[in-house]
Design an enzyme around this catalytic site. Sequence first.
Site, PDB file in Angstrom:
ATOM      1  N   ASP A  63     -11.214   1.267  -1.680  1.00 43.84           N
ATOM      2  CA  ASP A  63     -10.443   2.175  -0.832  1.00 43.84           C
ATOM      3  C   ASP A  63     -11.359   2.884   0.151  1.00 43.84           C
ATOM      4  O   ASP A  63     -11.191   4.059   0.466  1.00 43.84           O
ATOM      5  CB  ASP A  63      -9.647   3.189  -1.656  1.00 43.84           C
ATOM      6  N   HIS A 117       0.850  -1.195   0.000  1.00 43.68           N
ATOM      7  CA  HIS A 117       0.000   0.000   0.000  1.00 43.68           C
ATOM      8  C   HIS A 117       0.885   1.245   0.000  1.00 43.68           C
ATOM      9  O   HIS A 117       1.972   1.243   0.591  1.00 43.68           O
ATOM     10  CB  HIS A 117      -0.904  -0.002   1.229  1.00 43.68           C
TER      11      HIS A 117
END
Length: 377
Positions: free
Chosen positions: A300, A164
Site C-alpha cells: 500500500d 480497492h
Amino acid sequence: MLINGKPAARIIALEEAFLHPKVWEHYPDWLQQRFRLVKPRLMDVGPERIRRMDAAGIDLQVLSHVQPGVQALTDAGLSVALCREVNDWLGEIVRAYPERFAGFAMLPTQSPPDAADELERTVRQHQFKGALVNGHTNGKYLDDRSFSVLLSRAEALDVPIYIHPTDPPPPVIDAYYENYPALIPAWGFLVETGTHLLRMIVSGVFDRHPKLKIIVGHMGELIPYTMARLAQALTFGEWLIRAEAARAAHIAPSSAGMERSLNYYMSRNVFITTSGVFDQPVFECAKAYINIDNILFAVDDPFRDNIEGVDFLRSVNLSAADREKLAHGNAEQILKIPRADGTVTTRSAIGFAANLESLRARIKSRLGRALINALIR
C-alpha cells in the site's frame, strides 16, 4: 532464510498507488486536502520510487491509480477519456521500467461496455495484469447485472479485478460516520469493501462467472475473521430460505443466488493481499481460513512503508516454499508475470552506495514506527 539479504528470491507488491495530474484536477477540495501530504510520492513513478523500492528490497510494483480513481465521477464520457489517457501514460511507464513496474488498468465503470473494452485494450496493448476498481460507482456495485459484460471480459482475458476501498455511499456515511469521519478510512473502508465482495458471492456472480478472479486487500477486508459465522449463516441461511420459499410457492428453488458454499468461492475465485496490515496474529487468522496459494504480498505504498512491509514478510511464520509463494510466486501465477530470469536487479548487485541508502532508510523506518507505537499505546 535470507536470499541476497532479502526474505525471498523476489518480492512483488500488488497494491501500490500513483496519482495522475489529470484525475487530480477533478477531485474536490476536501479530497485534494486528504492526499496533499502524500501527493509528491503518489505522483512519482520514476527513479525516486525505485530508490525507495531498492531500499526495502522490492523488485516489482503493480501500479494502480489511487482511490477513488474515476469511480466517483458522474460523467461517463469524461471517465472514458480519462481512463484511456491515464492507462496509456501508465503503459509508457511500464515500458520504460519493465522489470520494476506492471500495471492495473483504471476502468470507466460508469459505462460497463466501455470498461470491458478498456480492460481488453490495456491487457492486449500494454500487457496490464488486470484492473483495479475503487469500490462502488456512484452507489452501484459489481454484483449489478449491468457489469456482466465487464466480468465476462475479465474471465475471457483471464485477468483479475482488484476491488480497492473507497468511501461508502452518502446514506451510509450519514447514518454511521457523519460525526466520526476518522472512522471511514479506519473502519468504513474495510466494511465497505468486504460487503462489496460478499454481495458478489451471495448474488451468484461467481456462479454466473465461474472463472472470475477478484482480489481484495488489507488481509481480506475483515472477511477471514468472520469466516466461520459467514460460512454457516450464508450457506444455510441463503439455501434454506430459498428452499423454504420455493416449497411454499410449490416451485423449484431459485438459482438467482449463491449455489455453493462460501468456502468454495473463497478458495476458487477470491484472493487477498497483505496491503497495509503487517501483524503476525492477523496473518495467522487469514492463513487459517484462506489458502496460502490465495494470499499475495502488497504494501500500500506510499500510504504504508515499504520497509515495514518487507520486515513483515521476513517475520511471518511460513515454510521457505510458502514464503516464496507469498512474496512472488502467487503473483506470478495469478497475474501471469514472467518469472525472474536472473537479470532482475537484486540488492546484492546494487553496490555499496545503495546498500548504505537502504541501511539509512531502515533506521529511519524503524525509528518512525517506534515513535508511532509509543504515541498510540
